[in-house]
Design a protein around this motif. Structure first.
Motif, short mmCIF file in Angstrom:
data_model
loop_
_atom_site.label_atom_id
_atom_site.label_comp_id
_atom_site.label_asym_id
_atom_site.label_seq_id
_atom_site.Cartn_x
_atom_site.Cartn_y
_atom_site.Cartn_z
N UNK A 163 39.27 46.34 34.86
CA UNK A 163 37.92 45.75 34.77
C UNK A 163 38.03 44.30 34.34
N UNK A 164 38.86 44.07 33.33
CA UNK A 164 39.01 42.72 32.81
C UNK A 164 39.56 41.79 33.89
N UNK A 165 40.61 42.25 34.58
CA UNK A 165 41.21 41.39 35.60
C UNK A 165 40.26 41.10 36.75
N UNK A 166 39.59 42.17 37.21
CA UNK A 166 38.71 41.97 38.36
C UNK A 166 37.52 41.08 38.00
N UNK A 167 36.99 41.27 36.82
CA UNK A 167 35.86 40.43 36.42
C UNK A 167 36.28 38.97 36.26
N UNK A 168 37.42 38.76 35.64
CA UNK A 168 37.85 37.38 35.41
C UNK A 168 38.09 36.65 36.72
N UNK A 169 38.49 37.40 37.75
CA UNK A 169 38.68 36.76 39.05
C UNK A 169 37.34 36.39 39.67
N UNK A 170 36.27 37.05 39.25
CA UNK A 170 34.96 36.85 39.88
C UNK A 170 34.03 35.97 39.06
N UNK A 171 34.42 35.67 37.82
CA UNK A 171 33.52 34.89 36.95
C UNK A 171 33.69 33.39 37.18
N UNK A 172 32.82 32.63 36.60
CA UNK A 172 32.91 31.17 36.73
C UNK A 172 33.78 30.62 35.61
N UNK A 173 34.26 29.42 35.78
CA UNK A 173 35.12 28.84 34.76
C UNK A 173 34.30 28.65 33.49
N UNK A 174 34.90 29.01 32.37
CA UNK A 174 34.18 28.91 31.10
C UNK A 174 33.70 30.25 30.58
N UNK A 175 33.52 31.21 31.47
CA UNK A 175 33.15 32.56 31.04
C UNK A 175 34.37 33.44 31.32
N UNK A 176 34.93 34.04 30.25
CA UNK A 176 36.18 34.79 30.44
C UNK A 176 36.13 36.06 29.58
N UNK A 177 36.46 37.17 30.23
CA UNK A 177 36.51 38.44 29.50
C UNK A 177 37.81 38.47 28.71
N UNK A 178 37.70 38.77 27.39
CA UNK A 178 38.89 38.79 26.55
C UNK A 178 39.40 40.22 26.36
N UNK A 179 38.47 41.18 26.37
CA UNK A 179 38.85 42.55 26.05
C UNK A 179 37.76 43.50 26.53
N UNK A 180 38.18 44.69 26.96
CA UNK A 180 37.20 45.69 27.36
C UNK A 180 37.41 46.92 26.49
N UNK A 181 36.32 47.51 26.00
CA UNK A 181 36.41 48.69 25.14
C UNK A 181 35.70 49.87 25.79
N UNK A 182 36.26 51.07 25.60
CA UNK A 182 35.65 52.28 26.18
C UNK A 182 34.21 52.44 25.70
#
Lengths: 611, 219
Positions: free
Chosen positions: B78-97
């Protein structure tokens, strides 16, 4: 971004529109770039980013090796004030570099009320306004878009115009500029060469002379350059560039959705409509290509809404095939499919019901005129019966809101036609009373009237615009005949439409007026909060120009028109024929019921007209 | 409901709260992660952001709750796929169940940078430290019922002021962020009100970390 701008951003509304950085924004290393283009949209970010043409050309230009095209929009008033106070020149979003550093400055011009923004944006950039004040190749200003079909009011400011659809002509122009820059040509050498590209108009190569009455008498054209410029079109839309990787704004824009153009041109021939004539001939796009592009666009952008756009989407031949595949895709992916400008025919009614499974949209008609006679005059092929049948269906399906758009001041219009609007509205109300499923919620009928603006390249291009006072009298007459509480009536103030008529049919003498008005603060004229009619009236006075000359005077049929040297495909003989038929209240059936002989098919070399 | 931690920096700080929700909804869609939708007349993808962030404020500790529709996707993916789709400056650091109940979120660590273009004035640091050592400190807060006076001292758990460079004083503070809430910009507001001579030319805030009432990191 500069530290200064960082400090200004918290003080302005919607700062995200000034920063760039959206998904799919194109960044290049300036070291790898030979030609840098500042692509300016002369209105705000929210409007400009909703413009499909800009998105296409952004992709086209950036697909070129060695070329970087960046976006520039008009700042809102608060930002403009801050820029002037802090001496910050207008910048491009991608690199944040000042516009004045760019090789080429391109404008796309969609409507007349943004002319002041063009001049204001050049001023904010610190670029000399007049073409002849800009030496060398740097800051070459060129422009395109529908308003370029009468480019004269901007002739002093713009180095050259690119007429018609930009997919093919734009790369030709930029490639030539690239060469000129490498080989160190003079500006005159470049303009002379670029004028040889079909569809390019260099206004400084045409000089205009006026007679004693102020009418355009003669046009002298520089030797070796074309006297008449024919617009460019793309013949094969299936293989034309279409951007499926579009910029997804991080802030809300006016049309915040994916947009897919289903075909170009129009078969209808409504006699007041500039796009209907100037965007001919009709060219098809295949349903399977459209489906593929729709899915690609939606998957790439993550949008949850897509619009099928064109001048008249009901006339798209493969609408059934397209929607048969697209509706299930959209339902499955929770995407809202919107199909605006549907006609009130049977298929469209059925389609509306299928679309309703997605989301209920508004019900809007543009009968434009209140009586059948006047609708025949303007060739608006929409009957009262069609309107009322569609309303009846919609009301029985739960709709209780309808919008009706009209124009006042159409050629041959009488008070009877004006009151015809009131009658039609009452019939809509009666239809609701007879068909509504839930009367408790009441009915809202929004009626709006616009002040007719005769446009170039239409059969009404010679017509008078009625006097503003007469327009207001007709508005009041209509208002006095609306008795129902269900009706909400809005009419445009005449000031803006009068100015629009001046600019639409204006000649070169208006350049001075635009310069003068913007010098005193005219800009963002399309926005109520900024439009200042008084600045324009003062500018007309200062420049010795009578706006009535372009509005209530009308043009003679044998008079040389300021846009006569621009060929959009429809012949003058055809427009005159249509004008005559208008006076006889004769309709001209749509192109699919027989070719009316407009002449635009002659622009096609490879494919026949798809009308 | 799963939760993710993200940061908002750079140009992305100018994206408003509502626009950011829309941006995430589209980013989920772009990355092929189907969100469940809210019920109702206008179904919307279910994402919610814990503490709305003011425009112009940077953060390294934003929380977003989301709900995937049926798919079993690993947290890392989830983290990887989202980070590839987000804009620069918004970055997922961690995903929790699963996230803790939001009502247990109580404290926020933040930095308020006070910028002085002519250099940090003599005596400013000492005066500011003294100001925040007061027993009470009223500032004006715009609320539903107009402007009200609010004592900010009870809402400050800890605060330190130090000179970050010749032109900048930084206030590092842990403040209440829920019931009641102290907007960190109010720290600068207090300086402007009580120490007008030390009012900075510009101030900016950034969020660093979230805690529960006991001072444990909140996720």
């Amino acid at each position: 971004m500069t530290e200064l701008l960082q400090r200004l951003l918290p003080t302005v509304q919607k700062p995200a529109r000034y920063t760039g950085g959206e998904y799919n924004e194109i960044k290049k290393d300036p070291k790898d770039v030979r030609v840098r283009i500042a692509f300016c949209f002369p209105d705000t970010y929210e409007i400009g980013m909703s413009n499909v043409g800009m998105r296409i050309l952004y992709g086209v230009m950036n697909n070129m090796e060695g070329v970087w095209c960046e976006r520039v929009f008009a700042p809102w008033g608060d930002m403009e004030e801050a820029m002037r106070r802090e001496h910050i020149p207008l910048w491009a979003l991608e690199s944040q570099d000042p516009v004045k550093n760019f090789d080429m400055i391109a404008f796309t011009i969609g409507y007349e009320m943004c002319y002041s923004n063009i001049v204001n944006m050049l001023r904010l950039s610190g670029v000399p306004l007049h073409s002849n004040q800009r030496q060398g190749l740097k800051n070459m200003v060129f422009a395109g878009g529908v308003c370029a079909f009468n480019p004269e009011p901007l002739a002093d400011f713009v180095d050259f115009f690119a007429l018609g659809e930009g997919e093919e002509i734009t790369p030709e122009i930029i490639a030539l500029y690239d060469r000129a820059k490498t080989e160190n040509w003079s500006k005159d050498e470049f303009l002379l060469e670029v004028s040889k590209i079909s569809g390019v108009y260099v206004p400084s190569f045409h000089s205009h002379e006026y007679d004693g009455e102020g009418k355009l008498k003669a046009v002298t054209v520089r030797e070796g350059t074309p006297a008449v410029i024919t617009k460019r079109i793309v013949e094969d839309l299936d293989h034309a560039f279409w951007p499926t990787q579009m910029i997804v704004p991080s802030t809300e824009i006016v049309h915040d959705r994916a947009n897919l153009e289903v075909f170009r041109g129009c078969v209808r021939g409504c006699r007041f409509c500039q796009a209907g004539f100037s965007c001919r001939p009709v060219r098809r796009k295949s349903a399977d290509v459209l489906y593929r592009q729709a899915v690609e666009t939606l998957e790439d952008s993550g949008n949850n809404e897509i619009t099928l756009s064109s001048l008249s989407t009901s006339d798209y031949r493969e609408l059934k095939e397209l929607t048969d595949t697209l509706i299930p895709y959209c339902v499955g992916n929770k995407i809202n499919l919107s199909v605006p400008s549907l006609r009130a025919d049977n298929f469209s009614r059925e389609l509306m019901q299928r679309l309703q499974t997605l989301r209920k949209s508004g019900l809007t008609f543009a009968p434009e005129a209140g009586t059948q006679r006047l609708r025949d005059v303007i060739n608006k092929n929409l009957t009262e019966e069609e309107i009322l049948t569609t309303c009846a269906n919609a009301f029985s399906g739960g709709w209780n809101n309808v919008k009706l758009y009209f124009m006042l001041g159409l050629p041959t219009e009488t008070d009877e036609d004006v009151l015809g609007i009131a009658e039609l509205v009452y019939k809509v109300i009666k239809t609701w009373q007879a068909n509504a499923v839930n009367k408790k919620r009441g009915l809202r009928v929004h009626v709006a009237t616009a002040y007719f603006v005769p446009k170039p390249h239409t059969p009404f291009q010679w017509e008078k615009q009625i006097e503003p006072a007469e327009y207001l009298r007709r508005c009041k007459l209509l208002k006095d005949h609306f008795y129902s509480k269900s009706i909400e009536y809005n009419y445009h103030t005449p000031d803006l439409s009068r100015l629009e008529a001046v600019m639409a049919r204006g000649d070169r003498r208006l350049c001075a007026v635009i310069e003068e008005a913007t010098l005193h603060g005219a800009r963002l004229d399309g926005w109520d909060e900024y439009f200042r009619y008084d600045l324009w009236l003062d500018a007309f006075k200062t420049c010795g120009i009578d706006p009535d000359y372009y509005t209530v005077r009308g043009f003679d049929e044998d008079e040389r028109l300021p846009w006569d040297h621009i060929d959009v495909g429809c012949s003058k003989a055809f427009l005159l024929r249509e004008r005559q038929r208008a006076y006889e209240a004769q309709i001209t059936p749509d192109c699919r019921h027989g070719c009316a002989g407009c002449g635009a098919n002659q622009l096609l070399k490879e494919v026949p007209c798809d009308a | 409901m799963p939760r993710l931690l993200f940061e908002k920096t750079g140009n992305a700080i100018w994206i408003s709260h509502l626009d950011l929700m829309r941006l995430f909804q589209r980013s989920f869609k772009r990355s092929g992660l189907q969100l469940t939708h809210t019920q109702g007349f206008n179904p919307r993808p279910s994402v919610s952001i814990a503490l709305p962030l003011s425009v112009g404020v940077e953060s390294r500790c934003e929380l977003l709750d989301f709900d995937l529709d049926g798919q079993a996707v690993s947290r890392e993916e989830i983290k990887e796929r989202l980070n590839a789709a987000l804009v620069s400056g918004v970055r997922v650091l961690e995903v929790y169940e699963d996230g803790r109940k939001l009502k247990e979120l109580s404290l926020l660590k933040c930095i308020v940078a006070l910028e002085y273009d002519a250099g940090v004035p003599e005596g400013a640091l000492a005066a500011i430290m003294k100001l925040f050592a007061s027993a009470s400190l009223n500032v004006q807060k715009k609320g539903k019922n107009g402007v009200v006076e609010q004592d900010i001292i009870p809402m400050i758990r800890s605060i330190q002021a130090y000179k970050a460079d010749d032109h900048t004083i930084e206030l590092e503070a842990v403040v209440c962020c829920q019931n009641p809430t102290l907007n960190p910009a109010q720290l600068c507001g207090a300086i402007s009100r009580y120490l007008p001579q030390y009012q900075p030319d510009f101030s900016k805030c950034r969020r660093l970390e979230l805690y529960d009432g006991q001072g444990n990191i909140f996720r």
